[in-house]
Design a protein around this motif. Structure first.
Motif, PDB file in Angstrom:
ATOM      1  N   GLU B 191       0.818  -1.219   0.000  1.00 24.05           N
ATOM      2  CA  GLU B 191       0.000   0.000   0.000  1.00 24.05           C
ATOM      3  C   GLU B 191       0.855   1.274   0.000  1.00 24.05           C
ATOM      4  OE1 GLU B 191      -2.333  -0.443   3.612  1.00 24.05           O
ATOM      5  OE2 GLU B 191      -0.855   0.655   4.778  1.00 24.05           O
ATOM      6  N   THR B 192       2.112   1.139   0.426  1.00 26.45           N
ATOM      7  CA  THR B 192       3.000   2.309   0.419  1.00 26.45           C
ATOM      8  C   THR B 192       3.292   2.770  -1.003  1.00 26.45           C
ATOM      9  OG1 THR B 192       3.993   1.315   2.380  1.00 26.45           O
ATOM     10  CG2 THR B 192       5.092   3.242   1.493  1.00 26.45           C
ATOM     11  N   ILE B 195       2.261   6.156  -2.082  1.00 28.45           N
ATOM     12  CA  ILE B 195       3.149   7.303  -1.898  1.00 28.45           C
ATOM     13  C   ILE B 195       4.288   7.259  -2.915  1.00 28.45           C
ATOM     14  CG2 ILE B 195       4.670   8.480  -0.266  1.00 28.45           C
ATOM     15  CD1 ILE B 195       2.957   7.221   2.016  1.00 28.45           C
ATOM     16  N   VAL B 196       4.899   6.099  -3.031  1.00 34.29           N
ATOM     17  CA  VAL B 196       6.101   5.996  -3.868  1.00 34.29           C
ATOM     18  C   VAL B 196       5.790   6.328  -5.327  1.00 34.29           C
ATOM     19  CG1 VAL B 196       7.925   4.463  -4.667  1.00 34.29           C
ATOM     20  CG2 VAL B 196       7.144   4.332  -2.286  1.00 34.29           C
ATOM     21  N   GLN B 198       3.746   8.331  -6.464  1.00 35.95           N
ATOM     22  CA  GLN B 198       3.551   9.763  -6.648  1.00 35.95           C
ATOM     23  C   GLN B 198       4.867  10.534  -6.686  1.00 35.95           C
ATOM     24  OE1 GLN B 198       0.345  11.704  -5.024  1.00 35.95           O
ATOM     25  NE2 GLN B 198      -0.865   9.897  -4.623  1.00 35.95           N
ATOM     26  N   ILE B 199       5.883   9.958  -6.075  1.00 33.77           N
ATOM     27  CA  ILE B 199       7.180  10.661  -6.058  1.00 33.77           C
ATOM     28  C   ILE B 199       7.687  10.850  -7.487  1.00 33.77           C
ATOM     29  CG2 ILE B 199       9.567  10.581  -5.222  1.00 33.77           C
ATOM     30  CD1 ILE B 199       8.541   9.082  -2.753  1.00 33.77           C
TER      31      ILE B 199
END
Lengths: 228, 228
Positions: B191-192, B195-196, B198-199
């Motif tokens: 699920e992280t 975030i990743v 989007q980086i």
């Protein structure tokens, strides 16, 4: 003499670390808190580190009037309340540097997860709440409050700065780069805070796994000063 | 001899760069494409860089059967179609390394913005679509395809690896770290990837501003191998 830097919520870990580091760098700082007593106590702790520190402690609404660039370092769950309280205080041309991160911890969830903010990010929520003419810049999200707050801990990382006006971001960048080991990177428009704020949750997750206080560095930027 | 690494969509920039770098590191690679001819052409270009390269080009569904760890390096707009095509091909115990990034460019918007994916991230969408028993790991999102694809360009950055099983992430990490200059960082659960992924958009924004091909590095991790 440089204008003082108000830090709202500087009795908290991030704000206090910022206050301490900036005073060590010779910058005058005004610590804001809901309680004048706690603000003064926090200022006293800064003076223990830097006896010549130009630091004072005031209630938030007084603190926020003391300088053109105001840092907001409160937890996300207190962001709206603080901005409501500053609505009649902040003046056009002031810059509000929003450092809040909408992790799910604000509602009792995991700090490794984030909340959806209607405006897109905490920084954009702040922009909606400040008086007309005040511009919001997002910064400091990925900086470990713990490392920042240890006077002898060496920093070596980037601060991703988001905002819609480069000139405002540059002024904030100059303040950030007063702290040795921090480089301010122009991360784009304020809406980019949607991404940057989430990196905090990523780093909290990494910290748990690696038993560290991680930060972020952007590779490939070269040595030039991009803020000139 | 090491098992071949299938790369689906390796006629594209990221996949080709990965294929080239891994073969240079001595790893056998199978380039997958919708067209066998284009796959073979891409394999030929790898051989121009590394004449002894163990590389072949096959259509995607044949390529995906050639090794236990399959990289998916297609654009987000082609991710679902590719995963549909692999539904009867991928086998339990295989690992699918999803490298897709849901930027708004997939629907004609800006690559500096991202799309909301119902499952939370492209990697989680992939996990929903693969056959039971196949695990998805997210990786390589923040790596510049351009830099990766230049044989002489030096890399020096981290790859954030997301997934729900550490053992699977570790196997992927070992492959990534075959490429000099790349360090794989355990970024947490699948699920992280929310975030990743989007980086990448953040870095695309930085690239435009700094005229570079930026990457990410996590500071404060120390030198130990955390994958052992």
């Amino acid at each position: 003499m440089a204008e003082p830097i108000p830090i709202i919520g500087a009795t908290g870990a991030l704000g206090w670390g910022l206050a301490m580091r900036l005073t060590v760098a010779g910058q005058p700082v005004v610590i804001g808190s809901r309680s004048a007593e706690r603000a003064q106590e926090a200022a006293g702790r800064v003076r223990e580190v830097a006896p010549d520190a130009k630091v004072e402690g005031l209630v938030n609404d007084e603190a926020a009037q003391r300088g053109p660039i105001v840092f907001l370092t409160v937890p996300f769950r207190a962001q709206s309340e603080n901005l409501n309280n500053l609505r009649d205080v902040l003046q056009p041309e002031q810059i509000l540097v929003d450092c809040t991160v909408p992790t799910a911890a604000a509602v009792g969830g995991k700090a490794t997860r984030t909340l959806g903010v209607w405006q897109g990010s905490a920084a954009q929520q702040a922009q909606e709440m400040v008086p007309d003419g005040v511009t919001v810049v997002g910064a400091l999200h990925t900086l470990s409050a713990k490392t920042l707050g240890e006077p002898d801990a060496q920093l070596g990382e980037d601060i991703l700065v988001c905002g819609d006006r480069k000139a405002d971001k540059a002024r904030v960048a100059r303040i950030i780069e007063l702290i040795p080991g921090l480089r301010a990177v122009n991360a784009g428009a304020l809406e980019t805070a949607r991404i940057v704020e989430q990196i905090t949750s990523l780093l909290i997750s990494v910290n748990a796994r690696y038993k560290t206080h991680a930060g972020i560095r952007v590779t490939g930027l070269g040595e030039e000063d991009h803020w000139g």
